[in-house]
Design an enzyme around this catalytic site. Structure first.
Site, short mmCIF file in Angstrom:
data_model
loop_
_atom_site.label_atom_id
_atom_site.label_comp_id
_atom_site.label_asym_id
_atom_site.label_seq_id
_atom_site.Cartn_x
_atom_site.Cartn_y
_atom_site.Cartn_z
N HIS B 208 38.97 24.60 40.27
CA HIS B 208 39.83 24.30 40.26
C HIS B 208 39.73 23.19 39.61
O HIS B 208 40.28 21.79 39.78
CB HIS B 208 40.51 23.94 40.95
CG HIS B 208 41.41 25.91 40.48
ND1 HIS B 208 42.81 25.31 41.51
CD2 HIS B 208 41.22 26.83 40.81
CE1 HIS B 208 43.36 27.20 41.03
NE2 HIS B 208 42.01 27.83 41.22
N SER B 212 39.32 25.93 33.82
CA SER B 212 38.14 27.31 32.65
C SER B 212 37.85 26.91 31.68
O SER B 212 38.39 26.27 31.23
CB SER B 212 39.65 28.01 32.55
OG SER B 212 40.26 28.98 34.55
N LYS B 235 49.42 38.03 34.04
CA LYS B 235 48.49 38.11 33.11
C LYS B 235 47.66 39.07 33.70
O LYS B 235 47.24 40.43 33.20
CB LYS B 235 47.61 37.17 31.51
CG LYS B 235 46.91 38.00 30.79
CD LYS B 235 46.62 36.93 29.98
CE LYS B 235 45.07 37.33 28.98
NZ LYS B 235 45.29 37.03 27.28
N ASP B 236 46.95 38.43 34.77
CA ASP B 236 46.04 38.93 35.51
C ASP B 236 46.69 40.27 36.52
O ASP B 236 46.09 41.46 36.30
CB ASP B 236 45.56 38.20 36.64
CG ASP B 236 44.28 36.58 36.42
OD1 ASP B 236 44.39 37.58 35.16
OD2 ASP B 236 44.59 35.83 36.39
N GLU B 279 21.19 53.36 42.91
CA GLU B 279 22.25 53.49 42.48
C GLU B 279 22.29 52.72 40.35
O GLU B 279 21.67 52.18 40.57
CB GLU B 279 23.44 52.50 43.45
CG GLU B 279 23.17 52.88 44.41
CD GLU B 279 24.84 54.12 44.18
OE1 GLU B 279 24.06 55.34 43.50
OE2 GLU B 279 25.65 53.34 44.39
#
Lengths: 167, 411
Positions: B208, B212, B235-236, B279
């Site tokens: 922040h 972005s 959107k997320d 894994e």
């Protein structure tokens, strides 16, 4: 303002360094019990001896026993295997076979690969580690693969002709 | 009444201003694609893992004699225990899928570059914490794969010069992986997620502050930024819906897809399974470990293969914005690297030996070569792109970035 004039800078630096050092040392000392608590506990440390009865192990067979939780291979070697091992000096970590056994027909090694701690599987010629492909002969000596050392020989002694005590 | 309550709170705590600054007025580039969705998904999975993990811990018993059976008890007798456990085990794999895509996006678009280095590095710490947590959690079902995975990984520390054996003994609290190891792994598996939450907060505060990145790689004009809420919350959440369709497909129809069959056999310290594999999310690094014949060398190479990502802001010397999108050679390198990682993962899943070993060595060399040639390639590529002529707007931007510097120094 007036206070600043009487300041002994060297004395102040000294006090700061000493206080800091003692503080850090104190914190380190306070951490010690916690770090030490993660080491093996007393009851784990006392699991030191394992008796193995050899009478039931036929020639060519292997018995796997637990010593301090680790697997230990007790191999009853055949005369052919003994002869083959006596002629070979080993591979990456050469060692004479006689130095690795007390009685030539009984090979006693810790069954933990010296690379990353897997248990090798028995083959005709010795052992093959399934994890990263290290190959050991019938004296527990590493022939190829990533293992840096031969299989460890644990401390043991013969309590009778057909009984050993590991540890 | 509600308004009076909020006013009462606002006098004592910056609630409204916080929501305004960080959500409804927080400006976000409007051109973010769905590749920018994965950070949010990682946050969702962190919450899912913590919640499902807490409920599993209510029924799980970290004791060598009880652990395996308590997992079976969760599966068979606890109400919805099967669901919670499968959410947690599938969630672990999904977490790595999402985080690896999140990292690949950062590499592709060059989002690690200034001023976002600290985001990249805090993300790097998050990856290592996630790996530690996943590794320790994998021991808890106390199956054969759990046991031998932990045995091998703790043995890695034995490669430490001089005090290796003591360190391994200290880590395990026993001569082999045992009860003490299981108990401490459970305690730490419960602890590490709190560090992850703390690091996520740092990651978000940094985000922040620098805002972005976006596919164009340049800072957009004000009119091209839109508030995070409601645009990107919507959107997320839509992305989350798509993700959950796939995720629930695995949870309900193929929950054992990510679980090795050998882990349904209780741990046996005297018998290693014929073929042990870590894994899937550790496979590329496992191959790099195996590719080096020397134990210490292998451990160092494996550690470097994870840590070397931190050097990306220094290794990439090109100033062309937008990452791989506008950089044909970097883009080719990105795809070669992705294929190389897939090859490493495949080799890691195979038994050791002959040809696969050689492929693994070659892929390891390519892995490190990609990082080490980047400084030269990126410099050369920038010159090549400039010689071919950049778009005028971009040229002006690069000139404006380079010129003021000497002037400022002269002043």
């Amino acid at each position: 303002m007036a206070e600043d004039e009487g300041v002994d800078e060297k004395r102040r630096d000294f006090l700061l360094t000493v206080t800091g050092t003692v503080g850090v040392a104190g914190i380190a000392a306070a951490c010690w019990p916690f770090i030490s608590s993660m080491n093996p506990t007393l009851d784990v440390q006392t699991q030191s001896n394992t008796e193995v009865d050899l009478s039931g192990v036929a020639a060519g067979a292997t018995r796997t026993v637990a010593w301090r939780g680790k697997p230990v291979f007790v191999v009853h070697r055949t005369p052919q295997q003994i002869a083959a091992m006596a002629q070979s000096a080993g591979g990456k970590d050469p060692a004479p076979d006689q130095a690795r056994v007390q009685e030539p027909q009984w090979l006693v090694v810790v069954g933990i690969c010296t690379h990353l701690g897997c248990v090798p599987n028995k083959t005709e010629e010795g052992w093959l580690c399934p994890c990263h492909g290290s190959v050991f002969d019938n004296s527990g000596r590493v022939l190829q693969g990533p293992a840096p050392r031969n299989l460890e020989v644990p401390p043991y002694h013969f309590a009778a002709t057909d009984k050993i005590v590991i540890g | 009444m509600a308004q009076r309550l909020i006013a009462w709170i606002d006098q004592r705590f910056p609630l409204t201003s916080f929501i305004k600054r960080e959500l409804t007025d927080y400006l976000t580039p409007r051109n973010l694609s769905y590749w920018w969705n994965f950070g949010f998904l990682a946050g969702f999975l962190l919450m899912l893992q913590i919640i499902s993990g807490v409920f599993l811990a209510m029924h799980y018993k970290p004791d060598v004699n009880l652990a395996f059976d308590s997992v079976q008890h969760i599966m068979r007798e606890v109400n919805y225990g099967w669901l919670i456990r499968y959410l947690h085990s599938t969630g672990a794999s999904a977490f790595f899928v999402v985080v690896y895509i999140h990292m690949a996006r950062t590499l592709y678009y060059g989002s690690y570059r200034a001023p976002r280095e600290l985001m990249w590095w805090s993300g790097q710490v998050l990856l290592i914490l996630l790996m530690a947590s996943a590794f320790m959690g994998y021991l808890l079902p106390w199956g054969q794969m759990s046991y031998w995975g932990a045995q091998v990984i703790t043995s890695l520390f034995g490669a430490t010069p001089l005090i290796g054996d003591e360190i391994v003994l200290w880590l395990r609290g026993d001569f082999v992986v045992g009860d003490a190891t299981l108990n401490r792994f459970f305690a730490l598996h419960y602890l590490v997620p709190f560090f992850i939450v703390g690091m996520v907060i740092i990651h978000l505060v940094a985000l922040h502050h620098v805002k972005s990145s976006n596919p164009s790689g340049i800072n957009l004009a004000d009119k091209d930024n839109i508030p995070f809420h409601p645009y990107f919350t919507a959107k997320d959440l839509f992305g989350l819906g798509v993700f959950l369709i796939i995720f629930c497909g695995f949870v309900f129809f193929a929950p054992e897809f990510f679980i090795e069959a050998a882990n349904n056999i209780p741990a046996n310290p005297l018998q290693t399974p014929p073929h042990i594999v870590p894994e899937w999310y550790f496979l590329p690094f496992y191959t790099i470990l195996r590719a080096i014949p020397d134990t210490l060398g292998g451990v160092v190479a494996m550690g470097l293969s994870i840590l070397i990502f931190a050097a990306m802001p220094f290794l990439d010397r090109s100033r062309i914005p937008g990452g791989a999108r506008f950089r044909p050679f970097y883009r080719a390198m990105f795809y070669i690297f992705m294929v190389d990682v897939a090859v490493l993962a495949y080799v890691g899943s195979q038994p050791p030996g002959g040809l696969t070993f050689k492929i693994g060595v070659a892929a390891t060399v390519i892995y490190f070569a990609a990082f080490l040639t980047l400084p030269f390639l990126s410099r050369w590529e920038e010159r090549w792109l400039r010689a071919r002529g950049l778009p005028p707007a971009l040229q002006a931007l690069l000139d404006s970035e380079t010129e003021p510097k000497p002037r400022r120094e002269a002043r």
